[in-house]
Design a protein around this motif. Structure first.
Motif, PDB file in Angstrom:
ATOM      1  N   GLY A  60       0.851  -1.187   0.000  1.00 30.54           N
ATOM      2  CA  GLY A  60       0.000   0.000   0.000  1.00 30.54           C
ATOM      3  C   GLY A  60       0.883   1.232   0.000  1.00 30.54           C
ATOM      4  O   GLY A  60       2.104   1.143  -0.177  1.00 30.54           O
ATOM      5  N   SER A  61       0.295   2.398   0.249  1.00 31.60           N
ATOM      6  CA  SER A  61       1.089   3.629   0.196  1.00 31.60           C
ATOM      7  C   SER A  61       2.193   3.619   1.251  1.00 31.60           C
ATOM      8  O   SER A  61       3.313   4.062   0.996  1.00 31.60           O
ATOM      9  N   SER A  98      -1.876  -1.400  -6.639  1.00 37.11           N
ATOM     10  CA  SER A  98      -0.773  -2.045  -5.930  1.00 37.11           C
ATOM     11  C   SER A  98       0.355  -2.404  -6.888  1.00 37.11           C
ATOM     12  O   SER A  98       1.537  -2.243  -6.571  1.00 37.11           O
ATOM     13  N   ARG A 107       2.253   0.759  -7.723  1.00 37.69           N
ATOM     14  CA  ARG A 107       3.116   1.196  -6.613  1.00 37.69           C
ATOM     15  C   ARG A 107       4.357   0.322  -6.521  1.00 37.69           C
ATOM     16  O   ARG A 107       5.470   0.806  -6.335  1.00 37.69           O
ATOM     17  N   GLU A 112       6.689   1.230  -9.205  1.00 34.91           N
ATOM     18  CA  GLU A 112       7.270   2.547  -8.951  1.00 34.91           C
ATOM     19  C   GLU A 112       8.425   2.463  -7.955  1.00 34.91           C
ATOM     20  O   GLU A 112       9.447   3.147  -8.119  1.00 34.91           O
ATOM     21  N   SER A 162       4.253   9.827   8.463  1.00 36.27           N
ATOM     22  CA  SER A 162       3.796   9.658   7.083  1.00 36.27           C
ATOM     23  C   SER A 162       4.734   8.724   6.320  1.00 36.27           C
ATOM     24  O   SER A 162       5.876   8.489   6.747  1.00 36.27           O
ATOM     25  N   PRO A 163       4.278   8.174   5.181  1.00 40.01           N
ATOM     26  CA  PRO A 163       5.156   7.318   4.375  1.00 40.01           C
ATOM     27  C   PRO A 163       6.469   8.022   4.045  1.00 40.01           C
ATOM     28  O   PRO A 163       6.487   9.241   3.821  1.00 40.01           O
ATOM     29  N   ALA A 178       6.441   2.241   0.313  1.00 40.10           N
ATOM     30  CA  ALA A 178       7.495   3.201   0.617  1.00 40.10           C
ATOM     31  C   ALA A 178       8.461   2.660   1.665  1.00 40.10           C
ATOM     32  O   ALA A 178       9.674   2.846   1.574  1.00 40.10           O
TER      33      ALA A 178
END
Length: 279
Positions: A12-13, A40, A43, A46, A122-123, A17
């Motif tokens: 996930g986000s 997903s 991401r 990425e 945060s991520p 990360a």
């Protein structure tokens, strides 16, 4: 020490990360593509994660598995991992209760070594540096610390007891998440009456976090006898504005536990918290 192979469940986000940071000190970071949505997949691509077709395939290859998924899925996911007989380090990093973290450890041990984890922040993208709090066996937490050394994910180990990291995460989330909802209710009520800008101006004069002032809890307890009815009135105002009043009614009900210490100036934080925990 050889660089481990890491599995992330699921990208996930936050998970993607965090996994990308782990890649700095890992041979590879794997993710399971089976049943995942296009978002997903995007991401994972990425962040340069390596796809594996099945969960058993990921578990067979991974030395360390990090679970970062929706909290409601954490226990079922751990059960699937346990059924496969995973024998590496399992980092339970979801926002779950200490009791659930202990249950998950019970599912996976003794085959696996479980580390309780909680991410605060945060991520880790665009300069953000969250902290991954850890608790569990020292050899395992040391491996997780090494995995994120020199990355945007900072690590802090709280001890060896499973549940400590989860307790810290949820304690912080109790304030941080609820406070955001309270902001929405306060601004919503003010906007209904055309005084939202004035509310923001009043609030801007005080920038400190109440969470950093636990000594004020005793003063809150001593004033609860009048704060509770005030919040009941505010709940009525929210309802009249078409906004949900339940949170303030619950806060008023919480304050009622302090009705017997009206204006007691010598009340301590320990006294107030003891009364709050009383049925």
């Amino acid at each position: 020490m050889d660089k481990p192979i890491v599995g992330i469940l699921h990208p996930g986000s936050m998970g993607a990360a965090v996994a990308a940071c782990a890649a700095a000190n890992a041979t590879a970071v794997l993710w399971c593509a089976a049943g995942r949505r296009a978002a997903s997949v995007a991401r994972a691509e990425e962040f340069g994660l390596t796809p594996v077709a099945t969960l058993p395939g990921l578990l067979d290859r991974s030395d360390i598995v990090i679970s970062l998924c929706p909290p409601a899925a954490a226990e079922d996911l751990a059960r699937d991992v346990a059924a496969h007989g995973f024998a590496g380090v399992y980092v339970e990093a979801n926002a779950i209760s200490p009791e659930r973290a202990s249950r998950i450890a019970g599912l996976l041990e003794p085959a696996a070594t479980v580390v309780d984890g909680g991410v605060v922040g945060s991520p880790p993208v665009r300069g953000k540096t969250p902290t991954l709090y850890l608790s569990g066996p020292t050899t395992a937490t040391s491996r997780v610390e090494a995995l994120f050394a020199g990355t945007a994910v900072q690590t802090t180990t709280l001890g060896t007891e499973i549940g400590k990291a989860s307790a810290l995460k949820l304690s912080y989330a109790t304030f941080q998440k609820t406070s955001r909802v309270l902001v929405a209710l306060a601004v919503g009520m003010a906007r209904k009456h055309g005084v939202d800008q004035e509310l923001i101006e009043v609030a801007s004069r005080r920038t400190e976090s109440y969470l950093a002032e636990p000594e004020y809890v005793a003063k809150t307890a001593a004033r609860a006898w009048r704060w509770g009815p005030e919040l009941d009135e505010a709940a009525e105002a929210l309802a009249a504005a078409g906004l949900p009043p339940e949170m303030l009614r619950a806060a008023a009900s919480t304050l009622a536990r302090w009705d017997d210490v009206k204006d007691v100036s010598e009340l301590t934080l320990a006294d107030a918290l003891a009364r709050l925990a009383r049925p």
